[in-house]
Motif scaffolding. Structure first.
Motif, PDB file in Angstrom:
ATOM      1  N   THR A   1      10.588 -14.430  13.342  1.00 15.87           N
ATOM      2  CA  THR A   1      10.086 -15.609  12.705  1.00 15.87           C
ATOM      3  C   THR A   1       9.160 -16.214  13.154  1.00 15.87           C
ATOM      4  OG1 THR A   1      12.853 -16.391  13.356  1.00 15.87           O
ATOM      5  CG2 THR A   1      11.116 -18.383  13.252  1.00 15.87           C
ATOM      6  N   ILE A   2       8.313 -15.423  13.780  1.00  7.46           N
ATOM      7  CA  ILE A   2       6.829 -16.537  14.786  1.00  7.46           C
ATOM      8  C   ILE A   2       6.522 -15.367  13.493  1.00  7.46           C
ATOM      9  CG2 ILE A   2       4.919 -15.676  16.323  1.00  7.46           C
ATOM     10  CD1 ILE A   2       7.297 -15.974  18.303  1.00  7.46           C
ATOM     11  N   THR A   3       6.402 -13.868  13.115  1.00  3.89           N
ATOM     12  CA  THR A   3       5.117 -13.396  11.919  1.00  3.89           C
ATOM     13  C   THR A   3       5.875 -14.339  10.478  1.00  3.89           C
ATOM     14  OG1 THR A   3       6.788 -11.382  13.210  1.00  3.89           O
ATOM     15  CG2 THR A   3       4.999 -11.257  11.126  1.00  3.89           C
ATOM     16  N   ALA A   4       6.649 -14.531  10.404  1.00  3.75           N
ATOM     17  CA  ALA A   4       6.449 -15.358   8.875  1.00  3.75           C
ATOM     18  C   ALA A   4       5.455 -16.544   9.403  1.00  3.75           C
ATOM     19  CB  ALA A   4       8.371 -15.364   9.014  1.00  3.75           C
ATOM     20  N   SER A   5       6.117 -17.639  10.208  1.00  4.48           N
ATOM     21  CA  SER A   5       5.616 -18.578  10.463  1.00  4.48           C
ATOM     22  C   SER A   5       4.075 -18.547  10.375  1.00  4.48           C
ATOM     23  CB  SER A   5       5.757 -19.066  11.272  1.00  4.48           C
ATOM     24  OG  SER A   5       5.608 -18.482  12.625  1.00  4.48           O
ATOM     25  N   ILE A   6       3.496 -17.668  10.938  1.00  9.63           N
ATOM     26  CA  ILE A   6       1.484 -17.279  10.357  1.00  9.63           C
ATOM     27  C   ILE A   6       1.535 -17.571   8.507  1.00  9.63           C
ATOM     28  CG2 ILE A   6      -0.019 -15.920  10.848  1.00  9.63           C
ATOM     29  CD1 ILE A   6       1.209 -14.737  13.267  1.00  9.63           C
ATOM     30  N   PRO A   7       1.680 -16.702   7.930  1.00 11.69           N
ATOM     31  CA  PRO A   7       1.714 -17.003   6.385  1.00 11.69           C
ATOM     32  C   PRO A   7       1.657 -18.126   6.003  1.00 11.69           C
ATOM     33  CG  PRO A   7       2.048 -14.827   6.806  1.00 11.69           C
ATOM     34  CD  PRO A   7       3.094 -15.908   8.432  1.00 11.69           C
ATOM     35  N   ALA A   8       3.171 -19.005   6.861  1.00 10.54           N
ATOM     36  CA  ALA A   8       3.523 -20.347   6.162  1.00 10.54           C
ATOM     37  C   ALA A   8       2.530 -21.308   6.471  1.00 10.54           C
ATOM     38  CB  ALA A   8       5.189 -20.323   6.589  1.00 10.54           C
ATOM     39  N   CYS A   9       2.007 -21.382   7.569  1.00  8.63           N
ATOM     40  CA  CYS A   9       0.883 -22.345   8.338  1.00  8.63           C
ATOM     41  C   CYS A   9      -0.446 -21.924   7.286  1.00  8.63           C
ATOM     42  CB  CYS A   9       0.624 -22.051   9.598  1.00  8.63           C
ATOM     43  SG  CYS A   9       2.326 -22.525  10.848  1.00  8.63           S
ATOM     44  N   LEU A  10      -0.551 -21.102   7.572  1.00  3.36           N
ATOM     45  CA  LEU A  10      -1.844 -20.480   6.117  1.00  3.36           C
ATOM     46  C   LEU A  10      -1.640 -21.239   4.979  1.00  3.36           C
ATOM     47  CD1 LEU A  10      -2.882 -17.338   7.466  1.00  3.36           C
ATOM     48  CD2 LEU A  10      -3.381 -18.295   8.014  1.00  3.36           C
ATOM     49  N   ALA A  11      -0.788 -21.185   4.085  1.00  6.61           N
ATOM     50  CA  ALA A  11       0.023 -21.504   3.018  1.00  6.61           C
ATOM     51  C   ALA A  11      -0.852 -22.397   2.788  1.00  6.61           C
ATOM     52  CB  ALA A  11       0.729 -20.903   2.079  1.00  6.61           C
ATOM     53  N   VAL A  12      -0.325 -23.623   4.312  1.00  9.04           N
ATOM     54  CA  VAL A  12      -0.242 -25.644   4.013  1.00  9.04           C
ATOM     55  C   VAL A  12      -1.642 -25.489   4.324  1.00  9.04           C
ATOM     56  CG1 VAL A  12       0.999 -27.556   5.408  1.00  9.04           C
ATOM     57  CG2 VAL A  12       2.250 -25.633   4.761  1.00  9.04           C
ATOM     58  N   LEU A  13      -2.384 -24.901   5.749  1.00  9.78           N
ATOM     59  CA  LEU A  13      -3.640 -25.641   5.996  1.00  9.78           C
ATOM     60  C   LEU A  13      -4.448 -25.029   5.171  1.00  9.78           C
ATOM     61  CD1 LEU A  13      -2.996 -24.886  10.082  1.00  9.78           C
ATOM     62  CD2 LEU A  13      -2.645 -26.573   8.736  1.00  9.78           C
ATOM     63  N   THR A  14      -4.623 -24.055   4.537  1.00  7.62           N
ATOM     64  CA  THR A  14      -5.670 -22.803   3.452  1.00  7.62           C
ATOM     65  C   THR A  14      -5.796 -25.029   2.775  1.00  7.62           C
ATOM     66  OG1 THR A  14      -5.739 -21.644   3.803  1.00  7.62           O
ATOM     67  CG2 THR A  14      -7.129 -21.839   2.711  1.00  7.62           C
ATOM     68  N   PRO A  15      -4.945 -25.353   1.717  1.00  5.17           N
ATOM     69  CA  PRO A  15      -5.420 -25.905   0.185  1.00  5.17           C
ATOM     70  C   PRO A  15      -6.256 -26.921   1.534  1.00  5.17           C
ATOM     71  CG  PRO A  15      -3.092 -25.515   0.313  1.00  5.17           C
ATOM     72  CD  PRO A  15      -4.305 -24.843   1.889  1.00  5.17           C
ATOM     73  N   MET A  16      -5.473 -27.980   2.326  1.00  5.54           N
ATOM     74  CA  MET A  16      -4.982 -29.279   3.540  1.00  5.54           C
ATOM     75  C   MET A  16      -6.385 -29.050   3.571  1.00  5.54           C
ATOM     76  SD  MET A  16      -1.943 -30.089   5.489  1.00  5.54           S
ATOM     77  CE  MET A  16      -2.814 -31.460   5.921  1.00  5.54           C
ATOM     78  N   THR A  17      -7.175 -27.992   4.071  1.00  6.01           N
ATOM     79  CA  THR A  17      -8.820 -27.800   4.465  1.00  6.01           C
ATOM     80  C   THR A  17      -9.870 -28.041   3.520  1.00  6.01           C
ATOM     81  OG1 THR A  17      -7.737 -26.701   6.184  1.00  6.01           O
ATOM     82  CG2 THR A  17     -10.839 -26.254   5.823  1.00  6.01           C
ATOM     83  N   LEU A  18      -9.529 -26.904   2.543  1.00  2.20           N
ATOM     84  CA  LEU A  18     -10.303 -27.959   1.325  1.00  2.20           C
ATOM     85  C   LEU A  18     -10.404 -28.543   0.166  1.00  2.20           C
ATOM     86  CD1 LEU A  18      -9.467 -23.992  -0.625  1.00  2.20           C
ATOM     87  CD2 LEU A  18     -11.126 -25.068   1.032  1.00  2.20           C
ATOM     88  N   LEU A  19      -9.185 -29.460   0.471  1.00  3.49           N
ATOM     89  CA  LEU A  19      -8.861 -30.887   0.008  1.00  3.49           C
ATOM     90  C   LEU A  19      -9.804 -32.088   0.615  1.00  3.49           C
ATOM     91  CD1 LEU A  19      -7.328 -32.487  -1.732  1.00  3.49           C
ATOM     92  CD2 LEU A  19      -5.116 -33.299  -0.370  1.00  3.49           C
ATOM     93  N   GLY A  20      -9.282 -31.600   2.209  1.00  9.56           N
ATOM     94  CA  GLY A  20     -10.940 -32.221   2.932  1.00  9.56           C
ATOM     95  C   GLY A  20     -12.240 -32.407   2.923  1.00  9.56           C
ATOM     96  N   GLY A  21     -12.635 -31.374   2.352  1.00 11.16           N
ATOM     97  CA  GLY A  21     -13.786 -31.562   1.469  1.00 11.16           C
ATOM     98  C   GLY A  21     -14.574 -32.213   0.165  1.00 11.16           C
ATOM     99  N   THR A  22     -12.800 -32.345  -0.438  1.00 12.28           N
ATOM    100  CA  THR A  22     -13.480 -33.446  -1.619  1.00 12.28           C
ATOM    101  C   THR A  22     -13.218 -34.582  -2.059  1.00 12.28           C
ATOM    102  OG1 THR A  22     -11.148 -32.724  -2.295  1.00 12.28           O
ATOM    103  CG2 THR A  22     -12.206 -31.347  -3.485  1.00 12.28           C
ATOM    104  N   LEU A  23     -11.862 -34.824  -0.304  1.00 13.36           N
ATOM    105  CA  LEU A  23     -12.121 -35.978   0.247  1.00 13.36           C
ATOM    106  C   LEU A  23     -13.457 -37.075   0.603  1.00 13.36           C
ATOM    107  CD1 LEU A  23      -8.197 -36.419   2.144  1.00 13.36           C
ATOM    108  CD2 LEU A  23      -9.071 -37.172  -1.291  1.00 13.36           C
TER     109      LEU A  23
END
Length: 149
Positions: free
Chosen positions: A17-39
Motif C-alpha cells: 500500500t505504501i509503495t503503491a501510494s508514492i507513484p500515485a501521489c507523484l501522479a497527482v502532485l506533478t501536474p498540479m505543480t505545473l498547473l500552478g506555474g500557468t495560473l
C-alpha cells in the motif's frame, strides 16, 4: 519479555500500500505543480496595465478630478503644475477612501486609515501607501497608467 520491535512489523499488505501510494501521489502532485506555474505566470508575461485618458489638459483645474481607472475609483490632482494620481482603494481591506480637502488627506471610512496628500500612510491599519498612477500629457490629454513596481 517480548521484544517491542516485533510489535512494529510491517505487513506485506501495508508495504505494498505504501509503495503503491508514492507513484500515485507523484501522479497527482506533478501536474498540479505545473498547473500552478500557468495560473501565476511571472510578471514578465503579465499584460501591461492599461493606459487611460482622464481629462483634457485645458479642463484641468486646481480641484481634484475623480475618475475610474481599470474598474476602480481614482483621483487626479494638479499641484504646482504637476499632475499626480492615486487609486482610491484602501490597501488595508479594499474600502474606497474619501478625499478630505480641508485636512488635505485621504480617509478610509471602514477602519480609520488615513493617508496624506502623497498617498503615504499616516494612521491606522493600512500596510502600504495608496497605489500611485503614472500621469503624463499626450496630445493635450492627461493620461494615467498604474506604475510598474
Amino acid at each position: 519479555m517480548e521484544n517491542s520491535s516485533n510489535n512494529r512489523k510491517l505487513s506485506r499488505r501495508q508495504f505494498i500500500t505504501i509503495t503503491a501510494s508514492i507513484p500515485a501521489c507523484l501522479a497527482v502532485l506533478t501536474p498540479m505543480t505545473l498547473l500552478g506555474g500557468t495560473l501565476y505566470p511571472p510578471k514578465s508575461l503579465m499584460p501591461a496595465p492599461p493606459k487611460m485618458a482622464v481629462i483634457k489638459e485645458v479642463d484641468l483645474q486646481d480641484e481634484p478630478v475623480e475618475f475610474v481607472y481599470d474598474g476602480a475609483p481614482a483621483m487626479l490632482f494638479k499641484r504646482e503644475g504637476e499632475m499626480i494620481a492615486f487609486s482610491r482603494v484602501c490597501t488595508h481591506l479594499g474600502c474606497i477612501v474619501l478625499w478630505n480637502a480641508e485636512g488635505q488627506q485621504f480617509e478610509c471610512p471602514c477602519h480609520g486609515g488615513i493617508f496624506n496628500a502623497n498617498g503615504d500612510v499616516v494612521e491606522g491599519p493600512p500596510p502600504k501607501p495608496l497605489l500611485k498612477l503614472a500621469t503624463w500629457l499626450e496630445e493635450g490629454v492627461v493620461m494615467a497608467q498604474l506604475k510598474e513596481v
